[in-house]
Design a protein around this motif. Sequence first.
Motif, PDB file in Angstrom:
ATOM      1  N   SER A  75       0.792  -1.224   0.000  1.00 18.84           N
ATOM      2  CA  SER A  75       0.000   0.000   0.000  1.00 18.84           C
ATOM      3  C   SER A  75       0.829   1.281   0.000  1.00 18.84           C
ATOM      4  O   SER A  75       0.351   2.328  -0.450  1.00 18.84           O
ATOM      5  N   PHE A  76       2.049   1.234   0.485  1.00 15.03           N
ATOM      6  CA  PHE A  76       2.882   2.440   0.579  1.00 15.03           C
ATOM      7  C   PHE A  76       4.044   2.426  -0.414  1.00 15.03           C
ATOM      8  O   PHE A  76       4.830   3.369  -0.473  1.00 15.03           O
ATOM      9  N   LEU A  77       4.169   1.340  -1.190  1.00 16.66           N
ATOM     10  CA  LEU A  77       5.296   1.209  -2.120  1.00 16.66           C
ATOM     11  C   LEU A  77       5.016   1.932  -3.430  1.00 16.66           C
ATOM     12  O   LEU A  77       3.928   1.793  -4.003  1.00 16.66           O
ATOM     13  N   LYS A  78       5.996   2.647  -3.905  1.00 17.13           N
ATOM     14  CA  LYS A  78       5.928   3.218  -5.259  1.00 17.13           C
ATOM     15  C   LYS A  78       6.623   2.306  -6.254  1.00 17.13           C
ATOM     16  O   LYS A  78       6.225   2.209  -7.406  1.00 17.13           O
ATOM     17  N   HIS A  79       7.680   1.599  -5.793  1.00 14.13           N
ATOM     18  CA  HIS A  79       8.491   0.771  -6.674  1.00 14.13           C
ATOM     19  C   HIS A  79       8.588  -0.656  -6.133  1.00 14.13           C
ATOM     20  O   HIS A  79       8.840  -0.851  -4.934  1.00 14.13           O
ATOM     21  N   ALA A  80       8.412  -1.624  -7.016  1.00 13.24           N
ATOM     22  CA  ALA A  80       8.670  -3.026  -6.701  1.00 13.24           C
ATOM     23  C   ALA A  80       9.780  -3.497  -7.629  1.00 13.24           C
ATOM     24  O   ALA A  80       9.629  -3.457  -8.859  1.00 13.24           O
ATOM     25  N   PHE A  81      10.899  -3.900  -7.053  1.00 15.94           N
ATOM     26  CA  PHE A  81      12.056  -4.344  -7.844  1.00 15.94           C
ATOM     27  C   PHE A  81      12.058  -5.872  -7.902  1.00 15.94           C
ATOM     28  O   PHE A  81      12.228  -6.543  -6.882  1.00 15.94           O
ATOM     29  N   LEU A  82      11.839  -6.393  -9.104  1.00  9.30           N
ATOM     30  CA  LEU A  82      11.691  -7.824  -9.326  1.00  9.30           C
ATOM     31  C   LEU A  82      12.881  -8.367 -10.101  1.00  9.30           C
ATOM     32  O   LEU A  82      13.569  -7.627 -10.804  1.00  9.30           O
ATOM     33  N   HIS A  83      13.097  -9.671 -10.010  1.00 10.99           N
ATOM     34  CA  HIS A  83      14.172 -10.306 -10.768  1.00 10.99           C
ATOM     35  C   HIS A  83      13.665 -10.989 -12.034  1.00 10.99           C
ATOM     36  O   HIS A  83      14.464 -11.555 -12.800  1.00 10.99           O
ATOM     37  N   GLU A  84      12.357 -10.934 -12.262  1.00 12.78           N
ATOM     38  CA  GLU A  84      11.752 -11.566 -13.425  1.00 12.78           C
ATOM     39  C   GLU A  84      10.433 -10.851 -13.699  1.00 12.78           C
ATOM     40  O   GLU A  84       9.692 -10.533 -12.758  1.00 12.78           O
ATOM     41  N   ILE A 102      15.253  -6.012 -12.128  1.00 13.87           N
ATOM     42  CA  ILE A 102      16.667  -5.777 -11.832  1.00 13.87           C
ATOM     43  C   ILE A 102      17.389  -7.126 -11.744  1.00 13.87           C
ATOM     44  O   ILE A 102      16.773  -8.138 -11.425  1.00 13.87           O
ATOM     45  N   PRO A 103      18.675  -7.171 -12.035  1.00 14.33           N
ATOM     46  CA  PRO A 103      19.400  -8.439 -11.964  1.00 14.33           C
ATOM     47  C   PRO A 103      19.653  -8.882 -10.522  1.00 14.33           C
ATOM     48  O   PRO A 103      19.676  -8.069  -9.601  1.00 14.33           O
ATOM     49  N   HIS A 104      19.790 -10.187 -10.349  1.00 20.65           N
ATOM     50  CA  HIS A 104      20.245 -10.768  -9.086  1.00 20.65           C
ATOM     51  C   HIS A 104      21.607 -11.372  -9.372  1.00 20.65           C
ATOM     52  O   HIS A 104      21.718 -12.405 -10.042  1.00 20.65           O
ATOM     53  N   ALA A 105      22.646 -10.735  -8.914  1.00 27.27           N
ATOM     54  CA  ALA A 105      24.001 -11.099  -9.314  1.00 27.27           C
ATOM     55  C   ALA A 105      24.616 -12.149  -8.384  1.00 27.27           C
ATOM     56  O   ALA A 105      24.128 -12.373  -7.270  1.00 27.27           O
ATOM     57  N   PRO A 106      25.705 -12.782  -8.811  1.00 27.21           N
ATOM     58  CA  PRO A 106      26.431 -13.718  -7.945  1.00 27.21           C
ATOM     59  C   PRO A 106      26.971 -13.014  -6.705  1.00 27.21           C
ATOM     60  O   PRO A 106      27.293 -11.822  -6.733  1.00 27.21           O
ATOM     61  N   TYR A 107      27.064 -13.768  -5.627  1.00 29.07           N
ATOM     62  CA  TYR A 107      27.549 -13.208  -4.365  1.00 29.07           C
ATOM     63  C   TYR A 107      29.083 -13.285  -4.291  1.00 29.07           C
ATOM     64  O   TYR A 107      29.684 -14.277  -4.704  1.00 29.07           O
ATOM     65  N   ARG A 220       8.778 -19.781  -6.905  1.00 27.94           N
ATOM     66  CA  ARG A 220       8.637 -18.896  -8.067  1.00 27.94           C
ATOM     67  C   ARG A 220       9.549 -17.681  -7.926  1.00 27.94           C
ATOM     68  O   ARG A 220       9.197 -16.583  -8.347  1.00 27.94           O
ATOM     69  N   SER A 221      10.716 -17.872  -7.369  1.00 24.11           N
ATOM     70  CA  SER A 221      11.579 -16.764  -6.989  1.00 24.11           C
ATOM     71  C   SER A 221      12.948 -16.848  -7.647  1.00 24.11           C
ATOM     72  O   SER A 221      13.257 -17.793  -8.368  1.00 24.11           O
ATOM     73  N   ALA A 222      13.755 -15.837  -7.350  1.00 17.39           N
ATOM     74  CA  ALA A 222      15.186 -15.927  -7.622  1.00 17.39           C
ATOM     75  C   ALA A 222      15.828 -16.769  -6.523  1.00 17.39           C
ATOM     76  O   ALA A 222      15.256 -16.944  -5.449  1.00 17.39           O
ATOM     77  N   SER A 223      16.995 -17.288  -6.784  1.00 19.30           N
ATOM     78  CA  SER A 223      17.669 -18.140  -5.800  1.00 19.30           C
ATOM     79  C   SER A 223      19.025 -17.578  -5.422  1.00 19.30           C
ATOM     80  O   SER A 223      19.911 -17.456  -6.274  1.00 19.30           O
ATOM     81  N   GLY A 224      19.178 -17.259  -4.145  1.00 26.15           N
ATOM     82  CA  GLY A 224      20.480 -16.847  -3.661  1.00 26.15           C
ATOM     83  C   GLY A 224      21.492 -17.974  -3.746  1.00 26.15           C
ATOM     84  O   GLY A 224      22.680 -17.748  -4.005  1.00 26.15           O
ATOM     85  N   VAL A 225      21.022 -19.211  -3.542  1.00 24.71           N
ATOM     86  CA  VAL A 225      21.936 -20.356  -3.585  1.00 24.71           C
ATOM     87  C   VAL A 225      22.525 -20.521  -4.985  1.00 24.71           C
ATOM     88  O   VAL A 225      23.715 -20.821  -5.141  1.00 24.71           O
ATOM     89  N   LEU A 226      21.702 -20.311  -6.011  1.00 23.17           N
ATOM     90  CA  LEU A 226      22.238 -20.383  -7.374  1.00 23.17           C
ATOM     91  C   LEU A 226      23.380 -19.391  -7.544  1.00 23.17           C
ATOM     92  O   LEU A 226      24.401 -19.703  -8.176  1.00 23.17           O
ATOM     93  N   ASN A 227      23.227 -18.216  -6.967  1.00 21.55           N
ATOM     94  CA  ASN A 227      24.241 -17.183  -7.149  1.00 21.55           C
ATOM     95  C   ASN A 227      25.470 -17.397  -6.268  1.00 21.55           C
ATOM     96  O   ASN A 227      26.487 -16.724  -6.456  1.00 21.55           O
ATOM     97  N   VAL A 228      25.396 -18.311  -5.332  1.00 26.90           N
ATOM     98  CA  VAL A 228      26.599 -18.801  -4.663  1.00 26.90           C
ATOM     99  C   VAL A 228      27.261 -19.862  -5.544  1.00 26.90           C
ATOM    100  O   VAL A 228      28.475 -19.873  -5.729  1.00 26.90           O
ATOM    101  N   ALA A 229      26.429 -20.742  -6.113  1.00 33.16           N
ATOM    102  CA  ALA A 229      26.954 -21.799  -6.977  1.00 33.16           C
ATOM    103  C   ALA A 229      27.670 -21.214  -8.196  1.00 33.16           C
ATOM    104  O   ALA A 229      28.703 -21.738  -8.625  1.00 33.16           O
ATOM    105  N   VAL A 230      27.140 -20.126  -8.751  1.00 32.67           N
ATOM    106  CA  VAL A 230      27.794 -19.479  -9.888  1.00 32.67           C
ATOM    107  C   VAL A 230      29.173 -18.972  -9.490  1.00 32.67           C
ATOM    108  O   VAL A 230      30.150 -19.123 -10.242  1.00 32.67           O
ATOM    109  N   GLN A 287      28.146 -11.137 -16.733  1.00 25.74           N
ATOM    110  CA  GLN A 287      28.107  -9.850 -17.429  1.00 25.74           C
ATOM    111  C   GLN A 287      26.694  -9.268 -17.446  1.00 25.74           C
ATOM    112  O   GLN A 287      26.506  -8.058 -17.318  1.00 25.74           O
ATOM    113  N   ALA A 288      25.695 -10.137 -17.596  1.00 26.96           N
ATOM    114  CA  ALA A 288      24.308  -9.676 -17.660  1.00 26.96           C
ATOM    115  C   ALA A 288      23.728  -9.422 -16.276  1.00 26.96           C
ATOM    116  O   ALA A 288      22.933  -8.494 -16.086  1.00 26.96           O
ATOM    117  N   GLU A 289      24.128 -10.246 -15.328  1.00 27.06           N
ATOM    118  CA  GLU A 289      23.561 -10.163 -13.973  1.00 27.06           C
ATOM    119  C   GLU A 289      24.653  -9.671 -13.028  1.00 27.06           C
ATOM    120  O   GLU A 289      25.450 -10.449 -12.518  1.00 27.06           O
TER     121      GLU A 289
END
Length: 306
Positions: A75-84, A102-107, A220-230, A287-289
């Motif tokens: 209700s108070f958000l102007k922006h929602a930043f999604l990964h897909e 927005i991208p979800h980059a490797p950690y 149905r989300s992005a995965s932080g674990v994937l970005n550790v694996a990368v 390079q993309a994320e």
Amino acid sequence: MLRGYYTLMRVVTQMKVKHVLLASYSEYLAPLWAWMMRRLVSKGVEFGAVVHDPVRNFVLGPLWWHRWSVSQGYSFLKHAFLHEPIDLDTGSRIMPVTCHVIPHAPYPFPSSVHSKEQVRSKLGIPPQAKVFISFGHLRDGKNINLVLQAMADVPEAWLLVVGTEADYGHLKSTTYGQMAEDLGIADRCRWQIGFATPQEVADFFAAADFAMLTYDARFRSASGVLNVAVTYRKPALVSCGDSNLASAVTGYDLGLRVKPDSASEIARGMRQLLQDAPTPNWKSYEQAENWTANALLVIKAFQEGE
């Protein structure tokens, strides 16, 4: 939780902050605290939130309360930043939230200071073993029980589970350990339960050949674990619903996606990775994320909202 929002309201007011980025969207108890954020909006404050989990299918309490809470959280958000890109569900009411992808980059985890052989020796894993690592909270949605069942049909596969126990209501590591015993695969499983430091994470991934990300169909989300694996260049065996995780893995050949919630599919995926592992496009993904692109897109959104 409520004290945290009171603190946020006080700090934003005292510092005369005009832009607030919430690290994650949350609807929990939102009818009790969202009014504070709306009061700040009425004074010219602009809010955005990173919506890691856009499908809010974990229901606490009655469904009407959950749907109302989701709406209040937006209700108070102007922006929602999604990964897909997604048709964002804002609950019981349609909220005028602007969506930005927005991208979800490797950690940026450290490198291991030990060799694969050294770490495996410490864990009691043979040098020639093929090791899948499951990392993070031991939530039921990661289907570790199905992974254990699959391992009974893939005798060359080993499993290294690294992470903390999940909250109340989820199976515990002791239960999974007993499952492994009953299936006759306990000798191929290693359990590192508890918080792992970044350097320990580096060692555990050094010991692994593949990452195991076998989420259920509701994921149905992005995965932080994937970005550790990368970061550690470990191809992933993935199951999930349509999501950023799915598109990242298939779009950049970061591993193999199988149908969710199926031990036979996990076993098939294990065998396929062991026989013919993909050649991931690590560099293209990085390079993309990346975090610079992430930050610039967030800044641009707030600047355009002024």
